[in-house]
Design a protein around this motif. Structure first.
Motif, short mmCIF file in Angstrom:
data_model
loop_
_atom_site.label_atom_id
_atom_site.label_comp_id
_atom_site.label_asym_id
_atom_site.label_seq_id
_atom_site.Cartn_x
_atom_site.Cartn_y
_atom_site.Cartn_z
N UNK A 138 11.74 145.41 38.42
CA UNK A 138 13.14 145.65 38.24
C UNK A 138 14.18 144.81 38.65
N UNK A 139 13.91 144.30 39.63
CA UNK A 139 14.66 143.21 40.48
C UNK A 139 14.68 141.97 39.30
N UNK A 140 13.65 141.61 38.75
CA UNK A 140 13.71 140.61 37.90
C UNK A 140 14.45 140.74 36.53
N UNK A 141 14.37 142.27 36.04
CA UNK A 141 15.26 142.46 34.99
C UNK A 141 16.31 142.71 35.29
N UNK A 142 16.90 143.00 36.38
CA UNK A 142 18.33 143.10 36.79
C UNK A 142 18.87 141.70 36.94
N UNK A 143 18.16 140.66 37.30
CA UNK A 143 18.57 139.22 37.72
C UNK A 143 18.68 138.90 36.07
N UNK A 144 17.74 139.11 35.10
CA UNK A 144 17.87 138.49 33.83
C UNK A 144 19.14 139.18 33.11
N UNK A 145 19.43 140.47 33.43
CA UNK A 145 20.59 141.06 33.04
C UNK A 145 21.73 140.23 33.34
N UNK A 146 21.89 140.18 34.61
CA UNK A 146 22.95 139.30 35.33
C UNK A 146 23.25 137.95 34.70
N UNK A 147 22.02 137.41 34.60
CA UNK A 147 22.22 136.11 34.06
C UNK A 147 22.69 136.13 32.57
N UNK A 148 22.19 136.97 31.79
CA UNK A 148 22.58 137.24 30.30
C UNK A 148 24.02 137.46 30.37
N UNK A 149 24.63 138.27 31.05
CA UNK A 149 25.75 138.61 31.02
C UNK A 149 26.89 137.23 31.40
N UNK A 150 26.42 136.61 32.64
CA UNK A 150 27.13 135.32 32.93
C UNK A 150 27.05 134.32 31.67
N UNK A 151 25.72 134.24 30.97
CA UNK A 151 25.64 133.44 29.85
C UNK A 151 26.73 133.83 28.56
N UNK A 152 26.81 135.27 28.53
CA UNK A 152 27.70 135.64 27.46
C UNK A 152 29.00 135.53 27.85
N UNK A 153 29.43 135.45 29.13
CA UNK A 153 30.86 135.05 29.39
C UNK A 153 31.21 133.64 29.28
N UNK A 154 30.27 132.87 29.47
CA UNK A 154 30.16 131.45 29.23
C UNK A 154 30.40 131.21 27.69
N UNK A 155 29.58 131.84 26.93
CA UNK A 155 29.85 131.73 25.67
C UNK A 155 30.92 132.06 25.04
N UNK A 156 31.55 133.20 25.67
CA UNK A 156 32.83 133.72 25.29
C UNK A 156 33.85 132.74 25.52
N UNK A 157 33.93 132.23 26.62
CA UNK A 157 34.82 131.20 27.20
C UNK A 157 34.71 130.07 26.44
N UNK A 158 33.64 129.35 26.01
CA UNK A 158 33.49 128.28 25.20
C UNK A 158 33.88 128.69 23.73
N UNK A 159 33.66 129.76 23.21
CA UNK A 159 34.52 130.14 22.11
C UNK A 159 35.93 130.00 21.86
N UNK A 160 36.37 130.66 23.01
CA UNK A 160 37.97 130.41 23.19
C UNK A 160 38.44 129.02 23.34
N UNK A 161 37.80 128.26 24.15
CA UNK A 161 38.15 126.79 24.23
C UNK A 161 37.64 126.02 22.86
N UNK A 162 36.92 126.45 21.87
CA UNK A 162 36.81 125.88 20.66
C UNK A 162 37.87 126.38 19.78
N UNK A 163 38.08 127.58 20.06
CA UNK A 163 39.45 128.04 18.94
C UNK A 163 40.42 127.53 19.36
N UNK A 164 40.90 127.32 20.46
CA UNK A 164 42.05 126.44 21.14
C UNK A 164 42.14 125.08 20.50
N UNK A 165 40.75 124.31 20.67
CA UNK A 165 40.77 122.90 20.66
C UNK A 165 40.89 122.93 18.61
#
Length: 206
Positions: A138-165
């Protein structure tokens, strides 16, 4: 004369004795200790005493007097009333057997109880280990979920930066294109005025 009478009585008494056969196991009744006699009847003298529950061998019986001839554990042959004999083992011998059976059953129950406790302990350990494994997963699963959320936020931020560029690049291209077009128009307007005009020859003047 007395000897003859005694002999006659003995013959009459023994004439009623059944034919001897193989000895049968019997037990003195548990309710009492009993006297044994020298012959098959109450008129014979007492020759000893047997304890209640003692094992004897029945050699023969007298149907008239209901006496039986027995042999005890010491090898003595005497007579005793049949009513004081039993075909079942005495309590004196059965009680130790029953006590041994109870002890054996108690030991078996103890072994079963110990085995059951051991199995229960093993199952509890397995369950505890399973719970620990489940919690780790359960802890490992929650950790992976948190990492996935962080990765999704980074991707979204990268997409925003790409759109701006991309927008910046597009605007730059528009600006460059507009500048080139403006320069071209300017040159088109200015250059004709900068180039000197040639005078036309007047043929009529020649």
């Amino acid at each position: 004369m007395k000897k003859i009478t005694f002999a006659a009585l003995s013959l009459l008494a023994f004439s009623a004795i059944s034919t001897a056969h193989a000895a049968e196991k019997r037990y003195i009744s548990d309710e009492l200790s009993t006297w044994v006699r020298s012959g098959p009847g109450d008129q014979y003298r007492l020759v000893g005493k047997l304890n209640a529950g003692e094992e004897v061998q029945l050699l023969q019986t007298n149907t008239d007097s209901q006496y039986g001839q027995i042999q005890d554990s010491q090898g003595r042959t005497t007579w005793i009333p049949l009513s004081q004999l039993s075909t079942d083992p005495s309590l004196r011998t059965r009680v130790p057997q029953l006590e041994q059976q109870v002890k054996d059953l108690t030991d078996k129950l103890q072994n079963i109880d110990n085995s059951w406790n051991q199995r229960t302990s093993e199952m509890q350990n397995k369950v505890a280990n399973s719970d620990s494994t489940i919690n780790d997963l359960k802890e490992e699963n929650q950790k992976l979920k948190n990492e996935l959320i962080v990765a999704q936020k980074k991707v979204s931020a990268a997409n925003v930066q790409l759109d701006d560029k991309q927008r910046t690049i597009i605007m730059q291209w528009f600006m460059y294109g507009g500048g080139v077009l403006g320069v071209g128009l300017l040159l088109g307007l200015v250059l004709p005025h900068m180039v000197p005009r040639r005078k036309k020859n007047n043929r009529w003047m020649n």
